[in-house]
Design a protein around this motif. Structure first.
Motif, PDB file in Angstrom:
ATOM      1  N   SER A  33       1.434  -0.605   0.052  1.00 40.21           N
ATOM      2  CA  SER A  33      -0.327  -0.042  -0.212  1.00 40.21           C
ATOM      3  C   SER A  33       0.852   1.303  -0.077  1.00 40.21           C
ATOM      4  O   SER A  33       0.367   1.985  -0.886  1.00 40.21           O
ATOM      5  N   ILE A  36       2.249   1.340  -3.498  1.00 43.84           N
ATOM      6  CA  ILE A  36       1.162   2.059  -4.856  1.00 43.84           C
ATOM      7  C   ILE A  36       1.094   3.722  -4.377  1.00 43.84           C
ATOM      8  O   ILE A  36       0.241   4.186  -5.641  1.00 43.84           O
ATOM      9  N   PHE A  37       0.499   3.781  -3.123  1.00 43.74           N
ATOM     10  CA  PHE A  37       0.476   5.324  -2.781  1.00 43.74           C
ATOM     11  C   PHE A  37       1.737   6.315  -3.487  1.00 43.74           C
ATOM     12  O   PHE A  37       0.948   7.358  -3.622  1.00 43.74           O
ATOM     13  N   SER A  40       1.737   5.664  -7.051  1.00 45.51           N
ATOM     14  CA  SER A  40       0.785   7.000  -7.974  1.00 45.51           C
ATOM     15  C   SER A  40       1.183   8.811  -7.873  1.00 45.51           C
ATOM     16  O   SER A  40      -0.111   9.092  -8.311  1.00 45.51           O
ATOM     17  N   TYR A  78      -1.870  10.034   2.762  1.00 45.83           N
ATOM     18  CA  TYR A  78      -1.608   8.404   3.201  1.00 45.83           C
ATOM     19  C   TYR A  78      -3.073   7.685   4.526  1.00 45.83           C
ATOM     20  O   TYR A  78      -3.746   6.866   4.111  1.00 45.83           O
ATOM     21  N   TRP A  81      -5.950   7.645   3.586  1.00 50.22           N
ATOM     22  CA  TRP A  81      -6.678   6.882   2.872  1.00 50.22           C
ATOM     23  C   TRP A  81      -6.431   5.461   3.160  1.00 50.22           C
ATOM     24  O   TRP A  81      -7.512   4.264   2.512  1.00 50.22           O
ATOM     25  N   MET A 292      -6.734   9.229  -8.924  1.00 46.61           N
ATOM     26  CA  MET A 292      -5.974   8.079  -7.568  1.00 46.61           C
ATOM     27  C   MET A 292      -6.530   7.224  -6.803  1.00 46.61           C
ATOM     28  O   MET A 292      -6.387   6.534  -6.726  1.00 46.61           O
ATOM     29  N   GLN A 296      -5.730   3.871  -6.922  1.00 43.91           N
ATOM     30  CA  GLN A 296      -5.306   2.555  -5.667  1.00 43.91           C
ATOM     31  C   GLN A 296      -5.960   2.099  -5.524  1.00 43.91           C
ATOM     32  O   GLN A 296      -5.581   0.763  -4.963  1.00 43.91           O
ATOM     33  N   SER A 297      -7.344   2.264  -5.619  1.00 41.79           N
ATOM     34  CA  SER A 297      -8.056   0.780  -5.071  1.00 41.79           C
ATOM     35  C   SER A 297      -7.806   0.072  -5.974  1.00 41.79           C
ATOM     36  O   SER A 297      -8.311  -1.570  -5.378  1.00 41.79           O
TER      37      SER A 297
END
Length: 326
Positions: A33, A36-37, A40, A78, A81, A292, A296-297
């Motif tokens: 995660s 990815i964050f 992105s 972050y 999210w 985004m 991200q999901s």
């Protein structure tokens, strides 16, 4: 004199071992995660600028960035999210202005259906090819299957998809070149629409899975216990079914999990080529529009699916091989 200790039950030994695997997967997903964050956020372009267009003034862009929360520090965004993901709230889509979960729920069943059909077909074909090739090592059948699987491994999925469209859509006019899946479509219409995407993914997945299955079964056939069983006069079919296959379950399941996890990456290309309304094509669109939260999901779902497949493979290997419980 104290009573002797009772031997620890196999279940008591398995629970901590499986628990460690689960915790390791969760830790890996947490680290993923972060990646990815971060990645992105490094993509070129600005979501607010994309939404407003090139004619927007800097003041308008700054105002929209503030409304979207993009001007907050990265670590704060972050934490918010990730907390939303844990609670099942992935946020709002920048482009569609609707909950990300609702958008994904409309596409996820299509991707699951595509992956499920591909997995069933691929597993049956790959196990048949892999076991047959291992049993007939060095023979004509083994050579033919090896050449076929090597050729398929060397061919990228976009080339297989293009050839499939050329043959089955353009020349033979049997199948549609665009996979249109509507909610009111019958099973027959849906299967016909998904035939070429399933064919493209199956070709690559079968090749990889068959080769790894062959290696796992061939490794067991070279073990001393197989030679001993042959010397005792045990029929070869019985040796394969009741001795080799139970010992090869762990490696074979790992091969299946690794190959099926390739569906996560291959689906992105195949869904894009055939305009299939799935999760992979949704993620590609999210990258294009700099959406985004949606990007991200989708990426988290793909990574979680991959880790789940690896976790299942580990657990099956532990259950099948007592030596891994030590």
């Amino acid at each position: 004199m104290s009573a002797p200790e009772k031997p620890q039950s196999s279940l008591a030994k398995l629970v901590p071992l499986i628990g460690k695997r689960v915790l390791s997967s969760l830790l890996t997903l947490f680290l993923v995660s972060l990646v990815i964050f971060t990645v992105s956020g490094l993509l070129p372009g600005d979501a607010a600028q994309e939404l407003l267009g090139q004619s927007a003034t800097p003041e308008q862009v700054a105002s929209l960035r503030h409304e979207m929360g993009l001007d907050r520090p990265a670590h704060v965004r972050y934490v918010d999210w990730l907390g939303g993901i844990v609670r099942g709230n992935a946020g709002m889509s920048y482009v569609a202005n609707m909950p990300v979960g609702e958008i994904i729920s409309n596409r996820l069943p299509n991707s699951l259906t595509l992956a499920g059909i591909t997995a069933v077909i691929s597993t049956v074909i790959a196990l048949t090819i892999g076991i047959s090739s291992a049993i007939n090592r060095g023979g004509k059948l083994d050579s033919m299957l090896n050449i076929t699987t090597l050729s398929l491994v060397a061919m990228p999925e976009f080339l297989i998809a293009t050839l499939g469209v050329l043959v089955f859509s353009v020349k033979l006019l049997w199948l549609p070149s665009i996979a249109l899946v509507t909610p009111d479509a019958s099973w027959g219409q849906m299967l016909r629409s998904m035939a070429l995407p399933v064919f493209s993914l199956t070709c690559v997945v079968v090749a990889q899975m068959a080769r790894m299955t062959r290696a796992a079964v061939a490794d067991q056939l070279d073990r001393p216990y197989v030679e001993m069983a042959k010397l005792k006069g045990v029929p070869f079919s019985r040796i394969v079914l009741f001795h080799v296959m139970p010992n090869a379950v762990g490696p074979v399941v790992n091969a299946m999990a690794l190959s099926l996890s390739y569906l996560m990456g291959g689906a992105i290309i195949v869904e894009t080529i055939f305009n299939f309304p799935g999760l992979a094509s949704l993620m590609v669109n999210a990258v294009t529009s700099r959406d985004m939260p949606l990007l991200q999901s989708c990426a988290m779902i793909f990574c979680a699916t991959y880790l789940a497949l690896m976790l299942v493979a580990d657990i099956v290997a532990i259950l099948a091989n007592p030596r891994l419980r030590a």
